[in-house]
Design an enzyme around this catalytic site. Structure first.
Site: not given
Ligand code: BDR
Ligand code: CA
Length: 315
Positions: A245
């Protein structure tokens, strides 16, 4: 790139994918000047996210980077964490020693305010990789800074992919919907990396192998972090890897042409418990509400991973 590097502040809750994003930024001085890194409570509590941020800077060979602790809880709601994805430390996977570089004394929110007041208006970009608590708190405390922010590039939300922590809410927005609401209403130009795009940036076997094949400590760490956190998403989605992400935020600053999206109106659900933290994204332009965000929908995933591998190889 001939322009001067873009000045950014990274706001983050590391997290393995946050870690890769930070490494990408620190490996790209010709494109990005990181003024400071601020930890926020999110994937794990603040005492761990600030520690993890320092571990990552040391791994990148930059112990002089300034790391600040920001807010230890969301603005209104109790903190929700995600150890079930990221492990107990938030950076589970490889063995890592405690960091030796210091944590700055100044509160992260004060650092945001001071920096935005000191630097010329419209020259600082905020990159948000976690809940938006620090940024919204800074805007509430010092409304004069809002108009001085050049852009906020953030990972959060989802439209076609809906949610990952509830059926309709993505983790970063869900953890602090009140903060997200403040940011999305702020009038600051926003670039949003929702699940719609991050779910197209998958850590396939070949891509992880390329990180490991770098033969460097950062390359090995990225591969081992990925091995750890992808187990959750692979099982959940039945996919050939996990979405990486947060690096999408930094990659967009370096190679925006890898991404495609639309300028649309996005509002945040803060009332209904059932849909709390949902990003109500007017992708089809049905509301007539003015656009407030460039909402990204797709990425050239091979180009994205090639950029990541090339830059992490430098560290
Ligand atoms: C987001 O949530 C976190 O767990 C990850 O680091 C990312 O920023 C994804 O939904
Ligand atoms: Ca994150």
């Amino acid at each position: 790139m001939s322009d001067a590097p873009r000045k950014i502040i990274i706001d983050t809750d590391p997290g393995q994918d946050d870690a890769v994003a930070i490494l990408l930024a620190l490996a790209s001085p010709e494109d990005i000047e990181v003024l400071g890194i601020i930890a926020v409570a999110g994937n794990v509590p603040l005492d761990l996210t600030q520690r993890n941020a320092r571990i990552i800077c040391e791994l990148a060979g930059q112990p002089g980077m300034r790391v600040f602790a920001g807010c230890d809880r969301p603005m209104v709601r109790p903190l929700v964490t995600a150890e079930y994805v990221h492990g107990k430390t938030g950076l589970d996977g490889p063995q890592m020693a405690d960091p030796t570089m210091p944590l700055q004394d100044q509160h992260g929110v004060d650092f945001i305010i001071e920096t935005l007041r000191r630097e010329p208006a419209q020259t600082i970009t905020l990159c948000a990789l976690g809940p938006l608590t620090n940024i919204a708190t800074a805007m509430e405390r010092a409304p004069d800074i809002t108009g001085r922010i050049q852009q906020i590039v953030l990972m959060g939300g989802g439209y076609f992919e809906q949610g990952n922590v509830t059926p309709v809410a993505e983790f970063n927005i869900y953890v602090d919907p009140q903060a997200a609401d403040i940011v999305f209403r702020s009038g600051v130009p926003l670039v949003v990396m929702p699940l719609d795009v991050t779910h197209k940036a998958l850590t396939t076997g070949a891509r992880v192998k390329a990180f490991r094949a770098l033969g460097t400590e950062p390359g090995r760490m990225v591969a081992e972090w990925t091995d750890f956190f992808e187990r959750f998403d692979k099982q959940k989605y039945g996919s050939d890897g996990a979405p990486l992400h947060d690096p999408c935020v930094i990659a967009w600053l370096i190679r925006p042409e890898l991404f495609q999206g639309r300028k649309i109106n996005v509002e945040i659900e803060t009332q209904s418990e059932l849909t709390m933290g949902m990003t109500v994204a007017d992708w089809w332009g049905v509301t007539g509400r003015p656009s407030n965000a460039l909402f990204i929908g797709s990425v050239d995933a091979d180009g994205f991973f090639a950029l990541l591998t090339e830059r992490i190889a430098r560290l």
